[in-house]
Scaffold this motif. Structure first.
Motif, PDB file in Angstrom:
ATOM      1  N   PHE A 678       0.824  -1.215   0.000  1.00  0.00           N
ATOM      2  CA  PHE A 678       0.000   0.000   0.000  1.00  0.00           C
ATOM      3  C   PHE A 678       0.858   1.265   0.000  1.00  0.00           C
ATOM      4  N   LEU A 679       1.875   1.281  -0.847  1.00  0.00           N
ATOM      5  CA  LEU A 679       2.739   2.461  -0.964  1.00  0.00           C
ATOM      6  C   LEU A 679       2.318   3.330  -2.149  1.00  0.00           C
ATOM      7  N   ASP A 680       2.593   4.622  -2.034  1.00  0.00           N
ATOM      8  CA  ASP A 680       2.480   5.540  -3.159  1.00  0.00           C
ATOM      9  C   ASP A 680       3.899   5.964  -3.528  1.00  0.00           C
ATOM     10  N   LEU A 681       4.432   5.366  -4.594  1.00  0.00           N
ATOM     11  CA  LEU A 681       5.824   5.644  -4.951  1.00  0.00           C
ATOM     12  C   LEU A 681       6.032   7.092  -5.360  1.00  0.00           C
ATOM     13  N   SER A 682       4.984   7.734  -5.889  1.00  0.00           N
ATOM     14  CA  SER A 682       5.138   9.120  -6.359  1.00  0.00           C
ATOM     15  C   SER A 682       5.437  10.083  -5.213  1.00  0.00           C
ATOM     16  N   THR A 683       5.071   9.728  -3.979  1.00  0.00           N
ATOM     17  CA  THR A 683       5.310  10.618  -2.837  1.00  0.00           C
ATOM     18  C   THR A 683       6.176   9.977  -1.757  1.00  0.00           C
ATOM     19  N   LEU A 684       6.672   8.770  -2.008  1.00  0.00           N
ATOM     20  CA  LEU A 684       7.515   8.102  -1.016  1.00  0.00           C
ATOM     21  C   LEU A 684       8.845   8.846  -0.876  1.00  0.00           C
ATOM     22  N   PRO A 685       9.213   9.260   0.349  1.00  0.00           N
ATOM     23  CA  PRO A 685      10.519   9.903   0.533  1.00  0.00           C
ATOM     24  C   PRO A 685      11.640   8.913   0.258  1.00  0.00           C
ATOM     25  N   CYS A 686      12.316   9.077  -0.874  1.00  0.00           N
ATOM     26  CA  CYS A 686      13.389   8.151  -1.239  1.00  0.00           C
ATOM     27  C   CYS A 686      14.291   8.789  -2.291  1.00  0.00           C
ATOM     28  N   ILE A 687      15.483   8.241  -2.417  1.00  0.00           N
ATOM     29  CA  ILE A 687      16.437   8.666  -3.451  1.00  0.00           C
ATOM     30  C   ILE A 687      16.607   7.502  -4.428  1.00  0.00           C
ATOM     31  N   PRO A 688      16.172   7.648  -5.689  1.00  0.00           N
ATOM     32  CA  PRO A 688      16.385   6.567  -6.665  1.00  0.00           C
ATOM     33  C   PRO A 688      17.875   6.385  -6.942  1.00  0.00           C
ATOM     34  N   LEU A 689      18.347   5.143  -6.861  1.00  0.00           N
ATOM     35  CA  LEU A 689      19.751   4.825  -7.123  1.00  0.00           C
ATOM     36  C   LEU A 689      19.938   4.096  -8.451  1.00  0.00           C
ATOM     37  N   SER A 690      18.818   3.738  -9.110  1.00  0.00           N
ATOM     38  CA  SER A 690      18.884   3.090 -10.419  1.00  0.00           C
ATOM     39  C   SER A 690      17.657   3.464 -11.213  1.00  0.00           C
ATOM     40  N   LYS A 691      17.688   3.183 -12.495  1.00  0.00           N
ATOM     41  CA  LYS A 691      16.500   3.339 -13.318  1.00  0.00           C
ATOM     42  C   LYS A 691      15.620   2.091 -13.163  1.00  0.00           C
ATOM     43  N   PRO A 692      14.335   2.179 -13.523  1.00  0.00           N
ATOM     44  CA  PRO A 692      13.484   0.982 -13.444  1.00  0.00           C
ATOM     45  C   PRO A 692      14.013  -0.140 -14.328  1.00  0.00           C
ATOM     46  N   ALA A 693      13.907  -1.362 -13.838  1.00  0.00           N
ATOM     47  CA  ALA A 693      14.359  -2.537 -14.592  1.00  0.00           C
ATOM     48  C   ALA A 693      13.273  -3.595 -14.556  1.00  0.00           C
ATOM     49  N   GLU A 694      13.194  -4.400 -15.642  1.00  0.00           N
ATOM     50  CA  GLU A 694      12.240  -5.502 -15.670  1.00  0.00           C
ATOM     51  C   GLU A 694      12.771  -6.638 -14.798  1.00  0.00           C
ATOM     52  N   LEU A 695      11.989  -7.020 -13.791  1.00  0.00           N
ATOM     53  CA  LEU A 695      12.424  -8.042 -12.847  1.00  0.00           C
ATOM     54  C   LEU A 695      11.884  -9.421 -13.180  1.00  0.00           C
ATOM     55  N   LEU A 696      10.643  -9.469 -13.699  1.00  0.00           N
ATOM     56  CA  LEU A 696       9.997 -10.768 -13.868  1.00  0.00           C
ATOM     57  C   LEU A 696       8.885 -10.647 -14.899  1.00  0.00           C
ATOM     58  N   ARG A 697       8.655 -11.735 -15.619  1.00  0.00           N
ATOM     59  CA  ARG A 697       7.519 -11.832 -16.533  1.00  0.00           C
ATOM     60  C   ARG A 697       6.657 -13.011 -16.098  1.00  0.00           C
ATOM     61  N   LEU A 698       5.363 -12.740 -15.881  1.00  0.00           N
ATOM     62  CA  LEU A 698       4.412 -13.798 -15.566  1.00  0.00           C
ATOM     63  C   LEU A 698       3.456 -13.918 -16.739  1.00  0.00           C
ATOM     64  N   ASP A 699       3.562 -15.019 -17.473  1.00  0.00           N
ATOM     65  CA  ASP A 699       2.728 -15.221 -18.651  1.00  0.00           C
ATOM     66  C   ASP A 699       1.603 -16.180 -18.310  1.00  0.00           C
ATOM     67  N   LEU A 700       0.375 -15.678 -18.370  1.00  0.00           N
ATOM     68  CA  LEU A 700      -0.772 -16.499 -18.001  1.00  0.00           C
ATOM     69  C   LEU A 700      -1.229 -17.384 -19.147  1.00  0.00           C
ATOM     70  N   MET A 701      -0.987 -16.960 -20.402  1.00  0.00           N
ATOM     71  CA  MET A 701      -1.398 -17.743 -21.562  1.00  0.00           C
ATOM     72  C   MET A 701      -0.337 -18.749 -21.988  1.00  0.00           C
ATOM     73  N   ASN A 702       0.929 -18.410 -21.737  1.00  0.00           N
ATOM     74  CA  ASN A 702       2.039 -19.286 -22.156  1.00  0.00           C
ATOM     75  C   ASN A 702       2.975 -19.511 -20.972  1.00  0.00           C
ATOM     76  N   PRO A 703       2.605 -20.376 -20.044  1.00  0.00           N
ATOM     77  CA  PRO A 703       3.371 -20.529 -18.807  1.00  0.00           C
ATOM     78  C   PRO A 703       4.785 -21.053 -19.006  1.00  0.00           C
ATOM     79  N   TYR A 704       5.040 -21.696 -20.157  1.00  0.00           N
ATOM     80  CA  TYR A 704       6.382 -22.214 -20.407  1.00  0.00           C
ATOM     81  C   TYR A 704       7.401 -21.073 -20.549  1.00  0.00           C
ATOM     82  N   LEU A 705       6.921 -19.844 -20.744  1.00  0.00           N
ATOM     83  CA  LEU A 705       7.822 -18.693 -20.838  1.00  0.00           C
ATOM     84  C   LEU A 705       8.261 -18.177 -19.474  1.00  0.00           C
TER      85      LEU A 705
END
Length: 784
Positions: A678-705
């Motif tokens: 239940f966080l609001d990242l737009s107002t969370l007091p923080c210092i970004p140390l990296s750019k956003p990165a893709e962490l995981l893909r969950l494929d519901l139609m093709n689970p073998y991926l």
């Protein structure tokens, strides 16, 4: 001739071995035939006769036990259920799977304390058991809310209370009772309490102090009289002043007030009134607290004060008669001048807690404290616009020992009259008018424009109202569903807008002239809570939509919306009425038909993946017709590295300094969880140390991926200390249409993994994250 003792023993051993062998075969046969009750009985016999086989049959026994427990649970045979678990624990006292399963059943039955004990034991037995860890984290969030950590880390609060207590102890107080941290059976000279919530009275401080003054405390010191503190009773805090302010806040508005009349082509009729749970009606059955709470300084988009702060109430905690009269005192009206043009969205409330004549604590939005502010959303006004010269009117009371601010309305400066209906008044109440002439004028206008009759009041969670206000969400689903249905219609041009227009026109002759296939497409929506997606699907042509809403109030509302949009009768079905239990919600609508579209809720509004999501997706894939789709088709999880002292302090007590040398941290930190929700990242007091990165893909139609284990390299763009990894999702309905759970229109919140220890990083450094995905549980760790 009698047998020798040796021969008898040998025969017994042979007989026992034969019985064990036969029982084992019978157990395996019953498991194969899904007769888990009989199989369980056979396994009990095997393990009692041959305990040496425990390791050999352990996994099969666990499986049998869990399946038999599910059957007993469905039959409501609770006593038999826990009897089986007791037998199993006697045989396998240190089995983490059995402990976790017991905890799950206890949690579902509402026994959260007991459930937490079993989950905690399972984690202790096997720290790598992800199911138990996830269960323990979820129940820990229930049992120990995160504000406990924030409160204990609030050194200003702790020091101020400490100073006030020291002062009276020096003046002679020797017997002290703390209310809120234990029990006491003595009569005493000092009561110390901090049982106050954002609305001051919500934790029962008034009832507690009335009881303390009547049964525990000495008589209060008469005014103007000196004397030893030990001779008289007193309370810390001595009193409080409650303040309020009228504000404009788009974030509060979109969570508590419907701002749209048409959602993706579906008209929401005036005959349905939507209201949030924070509806301050005294006779409301939907909510106990007449307010919600927010850290106003961190609300996305901020807020605009429309009035100066104003005093709403004072209370003296050392005056028994005043405490008793609070609950019975009639509401008093407050009139507050407007100083700023804007939209009236809420009254926000805070207080100054006066510990004594020297020490005080403020919960104002401008103060950095552990308290949030109480929020009273304004609802049911015909016009919310205010300007300087207007007055905001409200009634303030302490009915039911809750601070209530209700009947909020606007006194218009232009006409000097108040003809608006007050917020939270019943629809049949009279208009507030001030002269006979105004009454005649109002009656004349009512004769020419009779308001629409309210046929249904629909109470929703604030996140459900935010979802209704989420235009991109509904437009995205409409476009994605239209593409699937078009692809499933060979040699037929589906003019979606045209069909939608005809469906909404109410002209049955034109509707019947449309070329609609006799066999409709079946669309099933198993979203959590209130959803109008089935009605949107129904506007797209020959569709038979099914909704899985559970509350009768919500079903009646959807029926009225269907009627207002001129749906043929019985177009919309409620699927939970058609199945025997909730577990069977994913099944065929008919024996010979399959679903064209199944809509699943993949992300909780808290920011986590829904439990058992991949299992539901696996079932759904088996029930789709050729070319049918699951929505969403896949989800990308994104995250970034940040430095945030706020998240650290909200997640665990930081040593002994904030708790004034008391070693509390090791005890309460057992209930810390690695994920904040239940966080609001737009107002969370923080210092970004990296750019956003893709962490995981969950494929519901093709689970073998999908990958259960993945390493992600993240480039550091700013030096600092990594303390947390916030994450959010891009929800892909198809390859072209996606929804961002971190957008400003999102009804979803975000979450973050909080590290146990900060990790120093330098700009240009590469940090490797290990992502593990098991069932619906996702763990993120930094590879050292």
């Amino acid at each position: 001739m009698p047998r020798s003792r040796g021969g008898g023993r040998g025969g017994q051993e042979a007989g026992r071995a034969e019985l064990v062998s036969r029982s084992l075969q019978s157990a395996q046969h019953c498991v194969a035939g899904r007769d888990f009750g009989t199989a369980y009985a056979h396994y009990l016999l095997v393990l009692s006769l041959a305990p040496e086989l425990r390791d050999d049959v352990k996994e099969t026994f666990q499986y049998t036990l869990l399946k038999w427990a599910e059957e007993l649970d469905s039959l409501n045979r609770v006593q038999d259920l826990f009897g089986c678990y007791e037998q199993a624990l006697e045989l396998f006292p240190d089995d983490e799977v059995i402990c976790n399963s017991i905890g799950e059943h206890l949690f579902r039955m509402g026994f959260r304390d007991e459930a937490a004990g079993y989950f905690h034991k399972a984690v202790k037995l096997n720290p790598d058991y992800s199911d138990a860890k996830e269960n323990f984290y979820r129940v820990a969030n229930w049992l120990v809310e995160r504000w406990h950590f924030i409160m204990l880390n609030d050194i200003k609060r702790n020091m101020t209370y400490h100073s006030a207590i020291q002062k009276v102890v020096r003046l002679g107080c020797k017997t002290v009772l703390d209310i809120g941290a234990g029990t006491g059976i003595l009569r005493v000279s000092l009561v110390v309490t901090e049982t106050v919530d954002a609305g001051l009275f919500g934790e029962g401080i008034v009832e507690s102090l009335i009881h303390a003054w009547e049964h525990l405390l000495l008589q209060p010191k008469p005014k103007g009289k000196d004397g030893n503190c030990e001779e008289y009773g007193q309370v810390i805090p001595a009193g409080a002043i409650v303040f309020g302010m009228a504000v404009q806040c788009t974030e509060i508005r979109r969570h508590h007030r419907l701002g749209v009349q048409d959602v993706a082509g579906v008209h929401l009729p005036a005959s349905v009134k939507f209201q949030s749970l924070a509806y301050s009606s005294v006779d409301s059955e939907e909510t106990a607290e007449p307010y919600t709470t927010e850290k106003i300084s961190r609300v996305p988009g901020g807020y605009l004060p429309l009035t100066e702060s104003f005093e709403t109430m004072r209370v003296d905690f050392n005056n028994l008669q005043e405490l008793k009269s609070l609950a019975t005192k009639k509401p008093h009206q407050i009139s507050v001048p407007v100083i700023q043009e804007g939209v009236l969205d809420a009254i926000i409330v805070w207080f100054v807690l006066q510990l004594d004549d020297e020490h005080s604590l403020s919960t104002s939005p401008h103060e950095e404290t552990c308290w949030e502010q109480a929020v009273y959303p304004v609802q049911n006004l015909p016009d919310y616009f205010v300007k300087p010269g207007d007055h905001v009117m409200m009634e303030v009371s302490c009915q039911d020992c809750y601070l209530r601010i209700q009947n909020i309305h606007i006194l218009n400066a232009d006409h000097g009259t108040d003809v608006e209906r007050g917020s939270n008044k019943n629809e049949e109440e009279s208009l507030v008018l001030r002269s006979e002439a105004e009454l005649c004028s109002a009656l004349a206008s009512l004769q020419t424009s009779k308001p629409d009759e309210i046929r249904q009041i629909c109470t929703l969670e604030s996140t459900e109202i935010a979802l209704l206000n989420n235009v991109p969400y509904h437009e995205g689903f409409k476009a994605a569903m239209s593409k699937v249905l078009t692809a499933l219609t060979p040699n037929k041009q589906m003019d979606v807008e045209g069909i939608g227009g005809e469906m909404n026109s109410g002209n049955s002759q034109d509707r019947n002239s449309l070329h609609i296939a006799p066999d409709p497409f079946y669309v099933l929506d198993v979203s959590e809570g209130f959803s109008i997606l089935p009605i949107i699907a129904g506007t797209l042509g020959p569709v038979k939509p099914y909704s899985s809403v559970e509350k009768e109030q919500h079903r009646l509302t959807l029926d009225l919306i269907s009627e207002a949009n001129h749906f043929p009768r019985d177009t919309l079905e409620f699927w939970l009425r058609c199945v025997e239990d909730d577990c069977a919600v994913l099944q065929r609508p008919k024996s010979d038909k399959l679903w064209s579209i199944i809509i699943l809720d993949v992300i909780e509004t808290s920011g986590l993946i829904q439990q058992e999501m991949m299992e539901k997706a696996a079932i759904s894939r088996c029930l789709l017709q050729s070319g049918g789709k699951i929505f969403p088709q896949y989800v990308l999880m994104l995250g970034m590295l940040v430095e945030s002292q706020t998240l650290v302090e909200e997640n665990a007590v930081q040593g002994t300094e904030p708790t004034l040398g008391l070693n509390i941290a090791p005890f309460i930190n057992q209930f810390q969880v690695p994920v904040r929700v239940f966080l609001d990242l737009s107002t969370l007091p923080c210092i970004p140390l990296s750019k956003p990165a893709e962490l995981l893909r969950l494929d519901l139609m093709n689970p073998y991926l999908n990958n259960s284990n993945r390493e992600v390299k993240v480039q550091i763009c700013k030096s600092g200390q990594v303390t947390a990894i916030p994450f959010w999702y891009h929800v892909y309905l198809d390859e072209e249409i996606s929804l961002d759970t971190s957008s400003e229109t999102s009804h979803w919140k975000q979450a973050a993994v909080v590290l146990d220890n900060p990790i120093p990083v330098e700009i240009g450094q590469e940090v490797v994250l290990n992502i593990q995905h098991h069932k619906s549980n996702i763990s993120i760790t930094v590879k050292q």
